[in-house]
Design a protein around this motif. Structure first.
Motif, PDB file in Angstrom:
ATOM      1  N   LYS A   1     -38.943  13.005  31.606  1.00  0.00           N
ATOM      2  CA  LYS A   1     -38.150  14.288  30.556  1.00  0.00           C
ATOM      3  C   LYS A   1     -39.429  14.623  29.610  1.00  0.00           C
ATOM      4  O   LYS A   1     -40.059  13.789  29.069  1.00  0.00           O
ATOM      5  N   LYS A   2     -39.403  15.744  29.434  1.00  0.00           N
ATOM      6  CA  LYS A   2     -40.284  16.300  28.461  1.00  0.00           C
ATOM      7  C   LYS A   2     -39.629  17.244  27.687  1.00  0.00           C
ATOM      8  O   LYS A   2     -38.970  18.337  27.997  1.00  0.00           O
ATOM      9  N   TYR A   3     -39.757  17.069  26.043  1.00  0.00           N
ATOM     10  CA  TYR A   3     -39.473  17.995  25.197  1.00  0.00           C
ATOM     11  C   TYR A   3     -40.562  18.841  24.914  1.00  0.00           C
ATOM     12  O   TYR A   3     -41.856  18.492  25.093  1.00  0.00           O
ATOM     13  N   PRO A   4     -40.510  19.926  24.238  1.00  0.00           N
ATOM     14  CA  PRO A   4     -41.591  20.795  23.865  1.00  0.00           C
ATOM     15  C   PRO A   4     -42.482  20.243  22.878  1.00  0.00           C
ATOM     16  O   PRO A   4     -41.977  19.489  21.943  1.00  0.00           O
ATOM     17  N   ALA A   5     -43.765  20.396  23.027  1.00  0.00           N
ATOM     18  CA  ALA A   5     -44.787  19.882  22.335  1.00  0.00           C
ATOM     19  C   ALA A   5     -44.940  18.304  22.171  1.00  0.00           C
ATOM     20  O   ALA A   5     -45.344  17.653  21.249  1.00  0.00           O
ATOM     21  N   GLU A   6     -44.403  17.684  23.188  1.00  0.00           N
ATOM     22  CA  GLU A   6     -44.412  16.245  23.317  1.00  0.00           C
ATOM     23  C   GLU A   6     -44.870  15.726  24.812  1.00  0.00           C
ATOM     24  O   GLU A   6     -44.910  16.703  25.713  1.00  0.00           O
ATOM     25  N   GLY A   7     -45.490  14.668  25.095  1.00  0.00           N
ATOM     26  CA  GLY A   7     -45.746  14.382  26.369  1.00  0.00           C
ATOM     27  C   GLY A   7     -44.450  13.888  27.090  1.00  0.00           C
ATOM     28  O   GLY A   7     -43.468  13.577  26.406  1.00  0.00           O
ATOM     29  N   PRO A   8     -44.634  13.820  28.690  1.00  0.00           N
ATOM     30  CA  PRO A   8     -43.500  13.375  29.254  1.00  0.00           C
ATOM     31  C   PRO A   8     -43.143  12.058  28.829  1.00  0.00           C
ATOM     32  O   PRO A   8     -44.137  11.255  28.568  1.00  0.00           O
ATOM     33  N   THR A   9     -41.899  11.660  28.980  1.00  0.00           N
ATOM     34  CA  THR A   9     -41.440  10.218  28.904  1.00  0.00           C
ATOM     35  C   THR A   9     -40.589   9.890  29.977  1.00  0.00           C
ATOM     36  O   THR A   9     -39.879  10.655  30.574  1.00  0.00           O
ATOM     37  N   PHE A  10     -40.934   8.466  30.440  1.00  0.00           N
ATOM     38  CA  PHE A  10     -40.297   8.128  31.371  1.00  0.00           C
ATOM     39  C   PHE A  10     -38.603   7.865  31.292  1.00  0.00           C
ATOM     40  O   PHE A  10     -38.387   7.431  30.317  1.00  0.00           O
ATOM     41  N   LEU A  11     -38.037   8.160  32.432  1.00  0.00           N
ATOM     42  CA  LEU A  11     -36.653   8.226  32.242  1.00  0.00           C
ATOM     43  C   LEU A  11     -36.331   7.144  33.255  1.00  0.00           C
ATOM     44  O   LEU A  11     -35.420   6.139  32.689  1.00  0.00           O
ATOM     45  N   ILE A  12     -36.199   7.198  34.542  1.00  0.00           N
ATOM     46  CA  ILE A  12     -36.005   6.168  35.452  1.00  0.00           C
ATOM     47  C   ILE A  12     -36.777   6.236  36.789  1.00  0.00           C
ATOM     48  O   ILE A  12     -37.183   7.286  36.992  1.00  0.00           O
ATOM     49  N   SER A  13     -36.756   5.140  37.799  1.00  0.00           N
ATOM     50  CA  SER A  13     -37.261   5.038  38.903  1.00  0.00           C
ATOM     51  C   SER A  13     -36.498   4.608  39.862  1.00  0.00           C
ATOM     52  O   SER A  13     -35.650   4.103  39.661  1.00  0.00           O
ATOM     53  N   ILE A  14     -37.045   4.669  41.062  1.00  0.00           N
ATOM     54  CA  ILE A  14     -36.346   4.089  42.342  1.00  0.00           C
ATOM     55  C   ILE A  14     -37.514   3.735  43.301  1.00  0.00           C
ATOM     56  O   ILE A  14     -38.447   4.487  43.538  1.00  0.00           O
ATOM     57  N   SER A  15     -37.239   2.700  43.875  1.00  0.00           N
ATOM     58  CA  SER A  15     -38.215   2.056  44.916  1.00  0.00           C
ATOM     59  C   SER A  15     -37.458   2.555  46.489  1.00  0.00           C
ATOM     60  O   SER A  15     -36.471   2.815  46.302  1.00  0.00           O
ATOM     61  N   SER A  16     -38.379   2.691  47.411  1.00  0.00           N
ATOM     62  CA  SER A  16     -37.620   3.426  48.671  1.00  0.00           C
ATOM     63  C   SER A  16     -36.903   2.185  49.529  1.00  0.00           C
ATOM     64  O   SER A  16     -36.320   2.695  50.170  1.00  0.00           O
ATOM     65  N   ILE A  17     -36.787   1.084  48.807  1.00  0.00           N
ATOM     66  CA  ILE A  17     -35.914   0.040  49.343  1.00  0.00           C
ATOM     67  C   ILE A  17     -34.571   0.251  48.976  1.00  0.00           C
ATOM     68  O   ILE A  17     -33.782  -0.310  49.466  1.00  0.00           O
ATOM     69  N   LYS A  18     -34.555   1.131  47.842  1.00  0.00           N
ATOM     70  CA  LYS A  18     -32.919   1.267  47.591  1.00  0.00           C
ATOM     71  C   LYS A  18     -32.655   2.887  47.755  1.00  0.00           C
ATOM     72  O   LYS A  18     -33.777   3.502  48.046  1.00  0.00           O
ATOM     73  N   ASP A  19     -31.343   2.991  47.647  1.00  0.00           N
ATOM     74  CA  ASP A  19     -30.956   4.436  47.691  1.00  0.00           C
ATOM     75  C   ASP A  19     -30.135   4.945  46.562  1.00  0.00           C
ATOM     76  O   ASP A  19     -29.952   5.987  46.611  1.00  0.00           O
ATOM     77  N   LYS A  20     -30.253   4.265  45.445  1.00  0.00           N
ATOM     78  CA  LYS A  20     -29.630   4.510  44.303  1.00  0.00           C
ATOM     79  C   LYS A  20     -29.914   3.510  43.128  1.00  0.00           C
ATOM     80  O   LYS A  20     -30.327   2.422  43.238  1.00  0.00           O
ATOM     81  N   ASN A  21     -30.315   3.973  41.956  1.00  0.00           N
ATOM     82  CA  ASN A  21     -30.435   3.106  40.824  1.00  0.00           C
ATOM     83  C   ASN A  21     -29.928   3.992  39.738  1.00  0.00           C
ATOM     84  O   ASN A  21     -29.967   5.257  39.495  1.00  0.00           O
TER      85      ASN A  21
END
Lengths: 113, 112
Positions: free
Chosen positions: A37-57
């Motif tokens: 997620k990125k707000y104006p004038a800020e760097g992107p911040t990590f939100l959530i990830s998923i590995s291909s062994i899952k279909d939902k996180n």
């Protein structure tokens, strides 16, 4: 060569409703996916990830779904809040080789109070 | 605050000039990445370093170079600047490659 695509540049959603942000990728070797997620004038911040062994996180209001056969992932935000208004980037990478992360062009989400 | 610092925040220069952007990774992170974000574009990966060595290269122009120093900070050098080099340049770091990247606030470069 855009290997990760976000085809919707913008999305508007009412507060309290669900926001669904989509992302498609072309490289079937990608096995780790992230949303930032990125707000104006800020760097992107990590939100959530998923590995291909899952279909939902799931993490609180945020859920990422992965459909490997369709090479598609989506981010669901429920319920959407005005503070969620930002640009959302999806990213993908391959394996444990430390290969580069490929980012989409972003979707600007506006949550209307 | 991600813990990644970038200096300067803003930079205005002229075509043909050379600039250096600096990045300090989060404490403990060994891997540093550089990205370019032009207007209405996504994040374009430029280059990655891991513990002082170049690990991966993306769409980095030959006029651009980078290095990671023994104290793990990194510098991105942009030379013979052109108008099209105007962009936001982000640095990110991670503990090791493949782990989640944490981004700095970016350096906004304007080439006039």
């Amino acid at each position: 060569d855009q290997q990760v695509k976000q085809n919707s540049p913008s999305l508007s959603v009412q507060e309290g409703r669900i926001s669904i942000l989509n992302c498609d990728y072309t490289n079937s070797m990608f096995d780790y996916f992230l949303w930032y997620k990125k707000y104006p004038a800020e760097g992107p911040t990590f939100l959530i990830s998923i590995s291909s062994i899952k279909d939902k996180n799931e993490d609180g209001r945020f859920t990422v779904f992965l459909n490997k056969s369709a090479k598609h992932l989506s981010l669901h935000i429920v319920p959407s809040q005005p503070g969620d208004s930002a640009v959302y980037f999806c990213a993908a990478t391959r394996g444990n080789t430390g290969n580069q992360f490929y980012f989409g062009t972003g979707t600007s989400l506006t949550v209307i109070p | 605050d991600s813990g990644v610092t970038q200096t300067p925040k803003h930079l205005i220069t002229a075509t043909g000039q050379r600039v250096t952007l600096r990045c300090s990774p989060r404490s403990g992170d060994l891997s540093v990445y550089w990205y370019q974000q032009s207007l209405d574009q996504g994040l374009q990966f430029l280059i990655q370093y891991y513990n002082g060595e170049e690990r991966a290269k993306g769409n980095i122009l030959e006029r651009f170079s980078a290095q990671q120093f023994p104290d793990l900070h990194s510098e991105l050098n942009l030379s013979s600047l052109e108008l099209g080099d105007s962009a936001l340049y982000f640095c990110a770091s991670s503990v090791i490659p493949q782990e989640t990247q944490y981004f700095g606030p970016g350096t906004r470069l304007l080439v006039l």
